[in-house]
Write a protein that holds these residues in place. Structure first.
Motif, PDB file in Angstrom:
ATOM      1  N   ALA A   1       0.870  -1.189   0.000  1.00 30.77           N
ATOM      2  CA  ALA A   1       0.000   0.000   0.000  1.00 30.77           C
ATOM      3  C   ALA A   1       0.899   1.227   0.000  1.00 30.77           C
ATOM      4  CB  ALA A   1      -0.931  -0.017   1.208  1.00 30.77           C
ATOM      5  N   ASP A   2       0.315   2.401  -0.195  1.00 29.37           N
ATOM      6  CA  ASP A   2       1.106   3.629  -0.322  1.00 29.37           C
ATOM      7  C   ASP A   2       1.962   3.870   0.920  1.00 29.37           C
ATOM      8  OD1 ASP A   2      -0.197   3.872  -2.686  1.00 29.37           O
ATOM      9  OD2 ASP A   2      -1.422   5.600  -2.123  1.00 29.37           O
ATOM     10  N   LEU A   3       3.197   4.333   0.678  1.00 27.21           N
ATOM     11  CA  LEU A   3       4.134   4.573   1.774  1.00 27.21           C
ATOM     12  C   LEU A   3       4.850   5.887   1.546  1.00 27.21           C
ATOM     13  CD1 LEU A   3       5.763   3.648   4.290  1.00 27.21           C
ATOM     14  CD2 LEU A   3       7.330   2.487   2.710  1.00 27.21           C
ATOM     15  N   SER A   4       4.844   6.753   2.558  1.00 22.02           N
ATOM     16  CA  SER A   4       5.579   8.013   2.530  1.00 22.02           C
ATOM     17  C   SER A   4       6.582   8.016   3.677  1.00 22.02           C
ATOM     18  CB  SER A   4       4.616   9.201   2.675  1.00 22.02           C
ATOM     19  OG  SER A   4       5.340  10.416   2.773  1.00 22.02           O
ATOM     20  N   ILE A   5       7.841   8.301   3.348  1.00 24.87           N
ATOM     21  CA  ILE A   5       8.914   8.294   4.341  1.00 24.87           C
ATOM     22  C   ILE A   5       9.556   9.674   4.344  1.00 24.87           C
ATOM     23  CG2 ILE A   5      11.097   7.250   5.027  1.00 24.87           C
ATOM     24  CD1 ILE A   5      10.281   4.759   3.407  1.00 24.87           C
ATOM     25  N   SER A   6       9.537  10.335   5.489  1.00 24.70           N
ATOM     26  CA  SER A   6      10.093  11.690   5.602  1.00 24.70           C
ATOM     27  C   SER A   6      11.029  11.764   6.797  1.00 24.70           C
ATOM     28  CB  SER A   6       8.956  12.712   5.759  1.00 24.70           C
ATOM     29  OG  SER A   6       9.465  13.991   6.095  1.00 24.70           O
ATOM     30  N   ASN A   7      12.258  12.215   6.552  1.00 22.78           N
ATOM     31  CA  ASN A   7      13.215  12.461   7.625  1.00 22.78           C
ATOM     32  C   ASN A   7      13.382  11.237   8.529  1.00 22.78           C
ATOM     33  OD1 ASN A   7      15.085  14.109   8.949  1.00 22.78           O
ATOM     34  ND2 ASN A   7      13.573  14.803  10.448  1.00 22.78           N
ATOM     35  N   CYS A   8      13.599  10.078   7.902  1.00 21.06           N
ATOM     36  CA  CYS A   8      13.786   8.836   8.635  1.00 21.06           C
ATOM     37  C   CYS A   8      15.178   8.266   8.367  1.00 21.06           C
ATOM     38  CB  CYS A   8      12.725   7.805   8.230  1.00 21.06           C
ATOM     39  SG  CYS A   8      11.042   8.261   8.693  1.00 21.06           S
ATOM     40  N   PHE A   9      15.634   7.394   9.261  1.00 18.70           N
ATOM     41  CA  PHE A   9      16.914   6.713   9.107  1.00 18.70           C
ATOM     42  C   PHE A   9      16.665   5.224   9.272  1.00 18.70           C
ATOM     43  CE2 PHE A   9      21.578   7.961   9.461  1.00 18.70           C
ATOM     44  CZ  PHE A   9      22.056   6.721   9.088  1.00 18.70           C
ATOM     45  N   ILE A  10      16.878   4.460   8.196  1.00 17.16           N
ATOM     46  CA  ILE A  10      16.627   3.019   8.198  1.00 17.16           C
ATOM     47  C   ILE A  10      17.941   2.322   7.899  1.00 17.16           C
ATOM     48  CG2 ILE A  10      15.205   1.170   7.256  1.00 17.16           C
ATOM     49  CD1 ILE A  10      13.274   3.316   6.239  1.00 17.16           C
ATOM     50  N   SER A  11      18.402   1.463   8.808  1.00 17.90           N
ATOM     51  CA  SER A  11      19.744   0.884   8.684  1.00 17.90           C
ATOM     52  C   SER A  11      19.785  -0.525   9.230  1.00 17.90           C
ATOM     53  CB  SER A  11      20.758   1.750   9.435  1.00 17.90           C
ATOM     54  OG  SER A  11      22.044   1.152   9.427  1.00 17.90           O
ATOM     55  N   GLY A  12      20.671  -1.339   8.660  1.00 15.25           N
ATOM     56  CA  GLY A  12      20.952  -2.661   9.217  1.00 15.25           C
ATOM     57  C   GLY A  12      21.973  -2.622  10.327  1.00 15.25           C
ATOM     58  N   CYS A  13      22.586  -1.474  10.526  1.00 16.61           N
ATOM     59  CA  CYS A  13      23.569  -1.290  11.599  1.00 16.61           C
ATOM     60  C   CYS A  13      24.672  -2.356  11.552  1.00 16.61           C
ATOM     61  CB  CYS A  13      22.890  -1.260  12.961  1.00 16.61           C
ATOM     62  SG  CYS A  13      21.755   0.134  13.166  1.00 16.61           S
ATOM     63  N   GLY A  14      25.253  -2.527  10.378  1.00 13.03           N
ATOM     64  CA  GLY A  14      26.352  -3.472  10.207  1.00 13.03           C
ATOM     65  C   GLY A  14      25.928  -4.813   9.653  1.00 13.03           C
ATOM     66  N   ASP A  15      24.625  -5.114   9.646  1.00  9.91           N
ATOM     67  CA  ASP A  15      24.100  -6.337   9.043  1.00  9.91           C
ATOM     68  C   ASP A  15      23.357  -5.989   7.752  1.00  9.91           C
ATOM     69  OD1 ASP A  15      24.999  -8.069  11.064  1.00  9.91           O
ATOM     70  OD2 ASP A  15      23.220  -7.651  12.295  1.00  9.91           O
ATOM     71  N   MET A  16      23.500  -6.827   6.737  1.00 11.04           N
ATOM     72  CA  MET A  16      22.790  -6.570   5.485  1.00 11.04           C
ATOM     73  C   MET A  16      21.338  -7.044   5.589  1.00 11.04           C
ATOM     74  SD  MET A  16      23.702  -7.592   1.547  1.00 11.04           S
ATOM     75  CE  MET A  16      24.767  -6.151   1.345  1.00 11.04           C
ATOM     76  N   TRP A  17      20.426  -6.173   5.194  1.00 10.74           N
ATOM     77  CA  TRP A  17      19.017  -6.537   5.101  1.00 10.74           C
ATOM     78  C   TRP A  17      18.598  -6.475   3.634  1.00 10.74           C
ATOM     79  CZ3 TRP A  17      15.172  -2.344   4.565  1.00 10.74           C
ATOM     80  CH2 TRP A  17      15.753  -1.077   4.513  1.00 10.74           C
ATOM     81  N   GLN A  18      17.389  -6.928   3.305  1.00  5.49           N
ATOM     82  CA  GLN A  18      17.013  -7.034   1.900  1.00  5.49           C
ATOM     83  C   GLN A  18      16.605  -5.703   1.276  1.00  5.49           C
ATOM     84  OE1 GLN A  18      14.645 -10.419   0.551  1.00  5.49           O
ATOM     85  NE2 GLN A  18      14.828 -11.331   2.597  1.00  5.49           N
TER      86      GLN A  18
END
Length: 502
Positions: free
Chosen positions: A99-116
């Protein structure tokens, strides 16, 4: 109007016309997310279970004052707006957008681990701006008819920042991206990529051969396959609205019937000491700022610095390659694979008003049977090469009844072992007119201003060819034609060669 031989399903265009609506596009000029990384959070609210799916519709709203640890798949199954969030992703996890997704001023990280990464499925709208996506296999992977806008966002340590296909699989799916826009985004590798997650193609570790290709660096900023509607930047972009790509293996890769224009993008400092074979495995591509395979694209007002290959196209329709700045890397005195622009079997080629510095070849067109234009380009080299340095190279050009025009280009060549300004091999119906070619080579180096080998029914006129220096040795010729015939050569100016016209 010219008809390109490249085919793509016309329903793409119909879909582009009928797909409308969605969330309002954000207006922003900020190029740096103000929210901090989740990797420094002291505690996390855990969402989901490893190996399972968690649906957004069953969760309470996220609080921007909290840090969240996402396990398994987080499924966006209801319209969602994220602002100011810090999300730490479990190794191998992903965000699946239904469904629709809006991302504003966010930080998304694996923190050293790879995610998909963030994967779309179905006709959804995705917008991201002023945010950071870090450590994913694919920052965004878009499918089918998604809408996508990325503004002022950082893509750090991702194998690919934005993609519409996986280079690890055969792509048989057509994609239409409506309202597609990538502007003011920043793609780069800092250090090395995280190790591959279990199930990833390269798991458990990145390859170490062939040498010279650093697989633990970002493979590409943008990878589009069988895609229409998603352009990379805009030739009108200035300042923070320009995309920036650096410290990746490649910049932008377009493949298989993609229609995408590249403009207002700065690419520099590509990784590795080797150019990956352009006819080999796509995953081994390396040191290409822009790589195109059977696509349609305009490329305007981009800058490329410290890459071994600037713009490469195979069986592609490039209506315009214009006003780009290309400065090619000079990794060693005998390295011979560096190229400013190379087109093989192009279906259209208008190369105008570009500035190209260094490179074993400046502009190289091969196996061409359509009309082309190379005009008003500045090509300069001062680097010592152990082989033949050629600024404009045309090979296997069978143009009857069309013509190839090489007009009003400025060529400056200094300090190559053997150098040629304009070189045509096995070509006919070339118009080589009003070019300025200057040499500043040492006396023992061989120079040829315009060299035709097997060139027929061509016109060489109005060119100025000059060689600096008092000592001129045998073999330095201003205009030289070998095994050629039925050419018109007149009103050229050649000066200070062993033989001015040979």
């Amino acid at each position: 109007m010219k008809k390109y031989n490249i085919s793509f399903n016309l329903r793409y265009l119909c879909l582009l016309l009928v797909v409308t609506g969605g969330m309002a596009m954000p207006e922003t000029i900020d190029s740096q997310a103000s929210v901090t990384t989740p990797c420094s959070c002291g505690s996390f609210t855990t969402i989901g279970v490893t190996g399972d799916k968690t649906y957004m519709s069953g969760l309470s709203s996220f609080n921007s004052s909290n840090c969240y640890f996402i396990k398994g798949d987080l499924v966006i199954d209801t319209a969602t707006f994220w602002t100011g969030l810090r999300l730490k992703m479990e190794e191998g996890s992903r965000i699946l957008v239904l469904a629709d997704l809006s991302i504003s001023n966010c930080f998304i990280s694996g923190c050293g681990d790879m995610w998909q990464g963030i994967h779309s499925n179905g006709q959804v709208d995705i917008q991201i701006y002023d945010s950071t996506v870090e450590g994913a296999e694919f920052g965004f992977k878009l499918k089918t008819t998604a809408g996508f806008v990325a503004l002022q966002t950082h893509f750090i340590n991702n194998y690919i920042g934005i993609t519409t296909a996986s280079p690890f699989e055969t792509d048989g799916q057509d994609k239409v991206i409506h309202r597609g826009q990538i502007e003011g985004c920043h793609f780069y590798t800092s250090g090395t990529l995280p190790d591959p997650y279990p199930g990833q193609f390269y798991y458990p570790s990145w390859p170490t051969s062939p040498t010279g290709i650093p697989y633990n660096q970002g493979f590409a900023a943008i990878y589009l396959s069988r895609t229409v509607g998603l352009n990379v930047g805009s030739e009108k972009a200035t300042g923070t609205k320009r995309n920036k790509i650096h410290d990746m293996r490649n910049g932008v890769i377009l493949r298989d019937q993609t229609v995408s224009h590249i403009g207002g993008t700065d690419i520099k400092d590509l990784e590795g000491t080797r150019v990956g074979n352009h006819f080999g495995n796509v995953r081994d591509l390396n040191q290409y700022a822009i790589h195109m395979y059977r696509v349609v694209s305009d490329i305007q007002k981009d800058t490329i610095k410290n890459a071994m290959v600037g713009i490469y196209g195979f069986q592609s329709a490039n209506a315009t390659i214009q006003k780009n700045y290309i400065s090619i890397a000079t990794p060693g005195s005998t390295y011979g694979a560096t190229l400013g622009i190379r087109l093989i079997t192009p279906q259209k080629a208008n190369i105008t008003q570009n500035k190209i510095y260094e490179g074993m070849r400046g502009i190289f067109i091969e196996d061409v049977s359509i009309d082309f234009l190379i005009q008003d380009n500045d090509l300069t080299t001062t680097f010592y090469f152990g082989g033949i340095n050629i600024r404009i190279f045309i090979m296997n050009a069978k143009l009857d009844p069309t013509q190839g025009h090489i007009v009003n280009n400025d060529l400056v060549i200094d300090d190559a072992l053997s150098s040629t300004g304009i070189h045509a091999i096995n070509a006919n119906r070339l118009w080589i007119e009003d070019n300025d070619i200057e040499f500043f080579n040492d006396e023992e180096h061989q120079t040829r201003g315009i060299l035709g080998v097997g060139m027929y029914s061509s016109r060489v006129t109005g060119n100025v060819v000059y060689r600096d220096g008092e000592e001129v040795l045998e073999g330095n010729n201003g205009i030289q034609l070998e095994n050629s015939g039925f050419n018109t050569v007149f009103c050229n100016s050649t000066d200070n060669f062993w033989i001015n016209l040979n």
